[in-house]
Design a protein around this motif. Structure first.
Motif, short mmCIF file in Angstrom:
data_model
loop_
_atom_site.label_atom_id
_atom_site.label_comp_id
_atom_site.label_asym_id
_atom_site.label_seq_id
_atom_site.Cartn_x
_atom_site.Cartn_y
_atom_site.Cartn_z
N VAL A 1 -17.50 -24.54 100.41
CA VAL A 1 -18.86 -25.05 100.33
C VAL A 1 -18.94 -26.21 99.34
O VAL A 1 -19.56 -27.25 99.61
CB VAL A 1 -19.84 -23.93 99.93
N GLU A 2 -18.31 -26.05 98.17
CA GLU A 2 -18.33 -27.10 97.16
C GLU A 2 -17.61 -28.35 97.66
O GLU A 2 -18.05 -29.48 97.40
CB GLU A 2 -17.68 -26.60 95.87
N LEU A 3 -16.52 -28.15 98.37
CA LEU A 3 -15.78 -29.30 98.89
C LEU A 3 -16.61 -30.04 99.94
O LEU A 3 -16.66 -31.27 99.96
CB LEU A 3 -14.45 -28.84 99.49
N ALA A 4 -17.27 -29.27 100.82
CA ALA A 4 -18.12 -29.89 101.83
C ALA A 4 -19.28 -30.63 101.17
O ALA A 4 -19.67 -31.71 101.61
CB ALA A 4 -18.64 -28.82 102.80
N SER A 5 -19.83 -30.06 100.11
CA SER A 5 -20.93 -30.72 99.40
C SER A 5 -20.47 -32.02 98.76
O SER A 5 -21.17 -33.04 98.81
CB SER A 5 -21.50 -29.78 98.33
N ALA A 6 -19.28 -31.98 98.13
CA ALA A 6 -18.76 -33.19 97.48
C ALA A 6 -18.47 -34.27 98.50
O ALA A 6 -18.74 -35.45 98.28
CB ALA A 6 -17.50 -32.85 96.70
N ARG A 7 -17.95 -33.88 99.64
CA ARG A 7 -17.65 -34.87 100.68
C ARG A 7 -18.92 -35.50 101.24
O ARG A 7 -18.98 -36.70 101.49
CB ARG A 7 -16.84 -34.22 101.80
N ALA A 8 -19.93 -34.66 101.44
CA ALA A 8 -21.17 -35.17 102.01
C ALA A 8 -22.05 -35.87 100.99
O ALA A 8 -22.98 -36.59 101.34
CB ALA A 8 -21.95 -34.02 102.66
N GLY A 9 -21.77 -35.64 99.70
CA GLY A 9 -22.58 -36.24 98.66
C GLY A 9 -23.91 -35.54 98.48
O GLY A 9 -24.84 -36.08 97.90
N LEU A 10 -24.03 -34.32 98.99
CA LEU A 10 -25.26 -33.55 98.84
C LEU A 10 -24.91 -32.07 98.89
O LEU A 10 -23.77 -31.69 99.10
CB LEU A 10 -26.26 -33.91 99.96
N GLY B 1 -15.62 -22.03 110.83
CA GLY B 1 -14.20 -21.84 111.11
C GLY B 1 -13.28 -22.54 110.13
O GLY B 1 -12.09 -22.69 110.41
N ALA B 2 -13.81 -23.00 109.01
CA ALA B 2 -12.98 -23.74 108.05
C ALA B 2 -11.90 -22.85 107.47
O ALA B 2 -12.09 -21.65 107.26
CB ALA B 2 -13.86 -24.29 106.93
#
Length: 208
Positions: A113-122, A130-131
């Motif tokens: 979740v943190e990685l997805a947030s950092a990538r999206a910038g939000l 399925g990650a």
């Protein structure tokens, strides 16, 4: 070259300080621009793909310290004495912070979740469906290396500062002249005139 007080300046140490700061800045900036952690995500059309987040997004202090190191190189020319040592301390603290924060991030990797947030910038509420597991790359270790090199340069700056060259150190202080006799008599006359003497009278005994 001789530093104030008669001590010879250390050009080699100055070169090592500048080189260390530039290498540290390059390593930190390069590492911050690359993906530190990646996440595998299945897709309907492209199969499994990797999503990554750069060091600059996960730990912005890395690129901030890189910029500070470049500025410190320019400041070395303008500063001397206590001010230059203070600069070395600030650079050392910043480099140490970059190393410590990077190691902490490696020891405790971000979640999906943190990685997805950092990538999206939000703030992403959920990880991609399925990650897989978050895996680390080698780029954080380049940031650690750059921070260590910059820290070593900062320590060298603080310790060797009294012997480092200063801007304009090659020039004599105002009101002083080199103790050499000009080979050109006309030039010698002009210099005596500039000094307030009589150019028609030769140098008095004891003058060069």
């Amino acid at each position: 070259m001789t530093a104030p007080g008669g001590a010879r300046t250390d050009r080699r140490a100055m070169g090592l300080v500048v080189l260390g700061l530039l290498l540290g800045a390059g390593a930190l900036w390069g590492a911050g621009s690359a993906d530190w952690f990646v996440l595998t995500v299945p897709t309907a059309t492209r199969g499994t793909v990797e999503l990554g987040a750069t060091g600059a997004r996960l730990q912005p202090v890395v690129t901030a310290v890189a910029a500070l190191l470049v500025a410190a190189v320019a400041a070395l020319v303008a500063l001397s004495g206590v001010a230059r040592r203070v600069l070395g301390v600030l650079v050392g603290v910043a480099a140490l912070a970059a190393v410590g924060l990077t190691l902490r991030l490696v020891a405790v990797p971000p979640s999906a979740v943190e990685l997805a947030s950092a990538r999206a910038g939000l703030n992403a509420p959920n990880a991609p469906a399925g990650a897989g597991a978050v895996t680390a790359t080698a780029w954080p270790w380049l940031a650690v290396t750059g921070g260590v090199v910059a820290l070593a340069a900062a320590v060298l700056l603080v310790v060797r500062e009294p012997r480092l060259p200063r801007l304009g150190a090659r020039y004599a202080a105002p009101g002083t002249r080199a103790a050499t006799t000009p080979s050109d008599p006309d030039r010698a006359a002009w210099e005596r005139l500039d000094a307030g003497g009589d150019p028609t009278v030769g140098p008095r005994e004891g003058e060069n």
